[in-house]
Write a protein that holds these residues in place. Structure first.
Motif, PDB file in Angstrom:
ATOM      1  N   ALA A   1       0.849  -1.187   0.000  1.00 22.31           N
ATOM      2  CA  ALA A   1       0.000   0.000   0.000  1.00 22.31           C
ATOM      3  C   ALA A   1       0.891   1.246   0.000  1.00 22.31           C
ATOM      4  O   ALA A   1       1.820   1.347   0.792  1.00 22.31           O
ATOM      5  CB  ALA A   1      -0.907   0.010   1.227  1.00 22.31           C
TER       6      ALA A   1
ATOM      7  N   LYS B   1      -2.334   2.704   5.756  1.00 22.23           N
ATOM      8  CA  LYS B   1      -1.649   1.664   4.988  1.00 22.23           C
ATOM      9  C   LYS B   1      -1.496   0.371   5.797  1.00 22.23           C
ATOM     10  O   LYS B   1      -1.705  -0.721   5.273  1.00 22.23           O
ATOM     11  CB  LYS B   1      -0.277   2.171   4.526  1.00 22.23           C
ATOM     12  CG  LYS B   1      -0.354   3.373   3.590  1.00 22.23           C
ATOM     13  CD  LYS B   1       1.003   3.788   3.055  1.00 22.23           C
ATOM     14  CE  LYS B   1       1.907   4.382   4.104  1.00 22.23           C
ATOM     15  NZ  LYS B   1       1.485   5.689   4.649  1.00 22.23           N
TER      16      LYS B   1
ATOM     17  N   THR C   1      -4.864  -1.343   6.196  1.00 21.54           N
ATOM     18  CA  THR C   1      -5.254  -1.980   4.936  1.00 21.54           C
ATOM     19  C   THR C   1      -4.580  -3.337   4.770  1.00 21.54           C
ATOM     20  O   THR C   1      -5.229  -4.341   4.435  1.00 21.54           O
ATOM     21  CB  THR C   1      -4.894  -1.053   3.756  1.00 21.54           C
ATOM     22  OG1 THR C   1      -5.582   0.191   3.927  1.00 21.54           O
ATOM     23  CG2 THR C   1      -5.274  -1.673   2.421  1.00 21.54           C
TER      24      THR C   1
ATOM     25  N   ILE D   1      -1.742  -0.891  -3.734  1.00 21.34           N
ATOM     26  CA  ILE D   1      -3.013  -0.338  -3.288  1.00 21.34           C
ATOM     27  C   ILE D   1      -2.759   1.144  -3.008  1.00 21.34           C
ATOM     28  O   ILE D   1      -1.776   1.488  -2.345  1.00 21.34           O
ATOM     29  CB  ILE D   1      -3.485  -1.008  -1.974  1.00 21.34           C
ATOM     30  CG1 ILE D   1      -3.490  -2.531  -2.086  1.00 21.34           C
ATOM     31  CG2 ILE D   1      -4.822  -0.433  -1.519  1.00 21.34           C
ATOM     32  CD1 ILE D   1      -4.685  -3.119  -2.768  1.00 21.34           C
TER      33      ILE D   1
ATOM     34  N   SER E   1      -3.622   4.461  -0.988  1.00 21.20           N
ATOM     35  CA  SER E   1      -4.259   4.792   0.286  1.00 21.20           C
ATOM     36  C   SER E   1      -4.362   6.304   0.444  1.00 21.20           C
ATOM     37  O   SER E   1      -3.434   7.039   0.110  1.00 21.20           O
ATOM     38  CB  SER E   1      -3.454   4.222   1.458  1.00 21.20           C
ATOM     39  OG  SER E   1      -3.475   2.806   1.432  1.00 21.20           O
TER      40      SER E   1
ATOM     41  N   SER F   1      -7.783   2.219  -1.102  1.00 21.18           N
ATOM     42  CA  SER F   1      -8.237   2.120   0.278  1.00 21.18           C
ATOM     43  C   SER F   1      -8.365   3.538   0.838  1.00 21.18           C
ATOM     44  O   SER F   1      -7.382   4.269   0.907  1.00 21.18           O
ATOM     45  CB  SER F   1      -7.218   1.325   1.090  1.00 21.18           C
ATOM     46  OG  SER F   1      -7.502   1.419   2.464  1.00 21.18           O
TER      47      SER F   1
ATOM     48  N   ASN G   1      -9.539   6.031   3.942  1.00 23.97           N
ATOM     49  CA  ASN G   1      -9.845   6.133   5.367  1.00 23.97           C
ATOM     50  C   ASN G   1     -10.925   7.203   5.556  1.00 23.97           C
ATOM     51  O   ASN G   1     -10.651   8.401   5.488  1.00 23.97           O
ATOM     52  CB  ASN G   1      -8.563   6.509   6.112  1.00 23.97           C
ATOM     53  CG  ASN G   1      -8.797   6.707   7.595  1.00 23.97           C
ATOM     54  OD1 ASN G   1      -9.930   6.764   8.064  1.00 23.97           O
ATOM     55  ND2 ASN G   1      -7.707   6.827   8.333  1.00 23.97           N
TER      56      ASN G   1
ATOM     57  N   THR H   1     -12.759   0.520  -4.833  1.00 19.22           N
ATOM     58  CA  THR H   1     -12.443   1.525  -3.819  1.00 19.22           C
ATOM     59  C   THR H   1     -13.248   1.226  -2.566  1.00 19.22           C
ATOM     60  O   THR H   1     -14.480   1.203  -2.613  1.00 19.22           O
ATOM     61  CB  THR H   1     -12.781   2.935  -4.343  1.00 19.22           C
ATOM     62  OG1 THR H   1     -12.036   3.172  -5.548  1.00 19.22           O
ATOM     63  CG2 THR H   1     -12.430   3.999  -3.317  1.00 19.22           C
TER      64      THR H   1
ATOM     65  N   ASP I   1     -13.356   1.453   2.045  1.00 13.14           N
ATOM     66  CA  ASP I   1     -12.777   1.725   3.354  1.00 13.14           C
ATOM     67  C   ASP I   1     -12.766   0.389   4.088  1.00 13.14           C
ATOM     68  O   ASP I   1     -13.822  -0.097   4.500  1.00 13.14           O
ATOM     69  CB  ASP I   1     -13.602   2.750   4.122  1.00 13.14           C
ATOM     70  CG  ASP I   1     -12.983   3.043   5.481  1.00 13.14           C
ATOM     71  OD1 ASP I   1     -12.222   2.196   5.987  1.00 13.14           O
ATOM     72  OD2 ASP I   1     -13.257   4.133   6.023  1.00 13.14           O
ATOM     73  N   PRO I   2     -11.589  -0.223   4.249  1.00 14.93           N
ATOM     74  CA  PRO I   2     -11.572  -1.573   4.830  1.00 14.93           C
ATOM     75  C   PRO I   2     -12.113  -1.613   6.252  1.00 14.93           C
ATOM     76  O   PRO I   2     -12.573  -2.667   6.693  1.00 14.93           O
ATOM     77  CB  PRO I   2     -10.088  -1.979   4.772  1.00 14.93           C
ATOM     78  CG  PRO I   2      -9.326  -0.762   4.437  1.00 14.93           C
ATOM     79  CD  PRO I   2     -10.256   0.242   3.854  1.00 14.93           C
TER      80      PRO I   2
ATOM     81  N   ALA J   1     -11.989  -5.839   3.631  1.00 20.91           N
ATOM     82  CA  ALA J   1     -11.029  -5.750   2.534  1.00 20.91           C
ATOM     83  C   ALA J   1     -11.363  -6.728   1.413  1.00 20.91           C
ATOM     84  O   ALA J   1     -10.553  -6.971   0.516  1.00 20.91           O
ATOM     85  CB  ALA J   1      -9.616  -6.004   3.052  1.00 20.91           C
TER      86      ALA J   1
ATOM     87  N   LEU K   1     -10.708  -5.727  -2.198  1.00 19.78           N
ATOM     88  CA  LEU K   1      -9.276  -5.601  -2.506  1.00 19.78           C
ATOM     89  C   LEU K   1      -8.661  -6.990  -2.704  1.00 19.78           C
ATOM     90  O   LEU K   1      -7.834  -7.205  -3.598  1.00 19.78           O
ATOM     91  CB  LEU K   1      -8.546  -4.842  -1.387  1.00 19.78           C
ATOM     92  CG  LEU K   1      -9.018  -3.402  -1.144  1.00 19.78           C
ATOM     93  CD1 LEU K   1      -8.237  -2.782   0.021  1.00 19.78           C
ATOM     94  CD2 LEU K   1      -8.859  -2.540  -2.399  1.00 19.78           C
TER      95      LEU K   1
END
Lengths: 333, 333
Positions: A143, A152, A155, A244, A246, A289, A291, A315, A317-318, A323, A326
């Motif tokens: 990330a 990061k 994620t 990824i 972030s 990812s 936040n 896209t 927000d984990p 996740a 992703l």
């Protein structure tokens, strides 16, 4: 390698946030978090069993982890009493504090007398090689961020959890203090000597099975002038197959630099790809990812949709959504 | 800060190349090079006066500089005899060797007893700050390369000499061992801890007169995966106003990496500018420095002309032609 499982020392934490290292361990490696040790006045509570040193030892705990930030940069006499008792009880100690355990003469003396280890995870203990750039087997995901501290590590840990749940081969590879304490091993990259940064990342992510993914913890940002060199060493040493992106969309300026704006995601994508292609021409950006902690649910979901349209990449927000998408993107590579 | 002038210790150099640090000092700071000290069997000769320790001390030398690579990574008993005698005679010692002077118990003891300094220029002695990216006054020039060891230090030193001759305000700012020994001060950037690399470069090149140029010694290459992080820290910490592109046209692959090709000059220009613009939007590439040592005169001049046409920038080999045209380009900014 830090011996697990842990007893998490929360000390006299002035508030829950001060214990965020312990919280990270509990959240991401609950099997490592046997219990918590709280002193009088402790304002943090991880809702783990409160244990005495003897109880934790009898339950199998091997290391007392300082999971709390200390006040004033010194290890207080009140803490010392517990830490010394823990060494005498047979625990190793592990800490990511700036003031090192090993620099405390009493702790060093007791640890030596008891044959116990002091793990200061801010300090590299390995003589890392110079990077050689040779193509390694296995796959690696990294990330990269528009700024420092945009999520990061979170994620990578969320992807690791999802991949374990799916039975995929994956290993989270920590490059910072919290990550190292969470898993018990890793490279404290910001403390590595310049010439060996990329080599340390190669060392951390060696040859592996063709279908195994290393999820490398990102650091800094190519756009953050204080730490960009660390980020580039991660990219060139990490030889990622997947990137990824972030981002934290509400931040007004780069962390600690009021005169620097965050770059657009397109710039992050293009620069990161250009850098990563030097060591792996097949690298791809597989997802984004974001936040969205500072946004309400509706605003967050609308923002994620809008970024997904703009960038043409999954896209999420984990933290809100997991996740999964992703990991789908990784699996599709 | 290493006390000057120097007596240059050539030891038992097996060939002239082994004494290249001493040669750099003699070439670039002849006023620092009072004389040479050669042992039996020394195959290097800088054509400086051969001096005993006493003669050199009486002539004003303050530091004995180890200007030669040692064999086998150990400081031999024969060297030790001279180094100890030098400390007793009142010299400080300075060295860029991997095996440190300070790690030799006898040298450390004699230095302490005599009140003399041991300068191991591979080891940082300053607690450098974290970089803050704040715009500084004065101007800075940095050479960036398609690879390591393509002539970046030589270019900066040649420009410094030319600027001094013209009465311009300029300071060569060393970032490597040889450069530090040449001038007596600087930052051993490859040995700085990752988080402080860019801050060390900011520290090295502070606010200055508006018409003053810092000529920063370049390191590594953005395209060299082993050291690219160091290069990016130089760009982001150095905040350059002017970039010089450096290249060695006959090299078959990147130094130490047989599987990596050198990038074209256009790629070096574009990537370096993109990185430098993050900290200084006004930065410009002002010229190109080509190391044509491996070419005959006609071939070299034809090559320089061809690169100049291709890139549209003043292109010189400062060793063959001097750095005049590069300095003209700086002065025209």
């Amino acid at each position: 390698m830090i011996r697990t499982p842990y007893l998490l020392f929360l000390g006299d934490a002035p508030d829950p946030l001060a214990a965020k290292v312990a919280q990270g361990i509990r959240d991401w490696r609950p099997e490592n978090a046997l219990g918590q040790f709280r002193m009088a006045g402790c304002k943090a509570d991880l809702r783990l069993p409160d244990m005495t040193l003897t109880e934790a030892r009898d339950a199998g705990a091997r290391t007392l982890v300082v999971g709390v930030a200390n006040r004033g940069g010194v290890i207080s006499p009140a803490w010392k009493k517990v830490l010394v008792a823990a060494l005498e009880e047979g625990f190793d100690l592990a800490s990511g504090l700036h003031n090192l355990l090993r620099d405390e003469p009493d702790l060093a003396a007791v640890a030596a007398a008891c044959g116990r280890q002091l793990h200061d995870v801010r300090v590299p203990t390995v003589a890392y090689p110079i990077a050689n750039g040779v193509k390694r087997s296995g796959k690696r995901c990294l990330a990269v961020g528009t700024d420092c501290s945009v999520g990061k590590m979170y994620t990578a840990l969320a992807m690791d959890r999802e991949m374990q749940a799916r039975g995929m081969k994956a290993t989270f590879r920590p490059t910072g203090q919290t990550g190292i304490l969470i898993t018990g091993d890793g490279v404290p990259l910001d403390a590595v000597v310049a010439d060996f940064m990329a080599g340390a990342v190669e060392w951390l992510t060696p040859d592996n099975d063709p279908d195994h993914w290393d999820l490398i913890e990102g650091q800094g940002s190519l756009f953050h002038p204080s730490y960009s060199g660390v980020t580039l060493a991660l990219i060139h040493g990490g030889q990622p197959d997947a990137l990824i992106l972030s981002h934290e969309p509400t931040r007004a300026h780069m962390r600690g630099l009021p005169h620097f704006a965050l770059p657009p995601l397109e710039a992050l994508r293009d620069l990161s790809l250009a850098m990563a292609r030097m060591v792996n021409p097949a690298v791809q950006v597989v997802g984004i990812s974001i936040n969205t902690a500072a946004m309400g649910e509706d605003e967050a979901l609308a923002h994620l949709e809008s970024v997904e349209r703009q960038m043409g990449l999954p896209t999420v927000d984990p933290f809100r959504q997991g996740a999964g998408r992703l990991v789908d993107a990784l699996a599709a590579l």
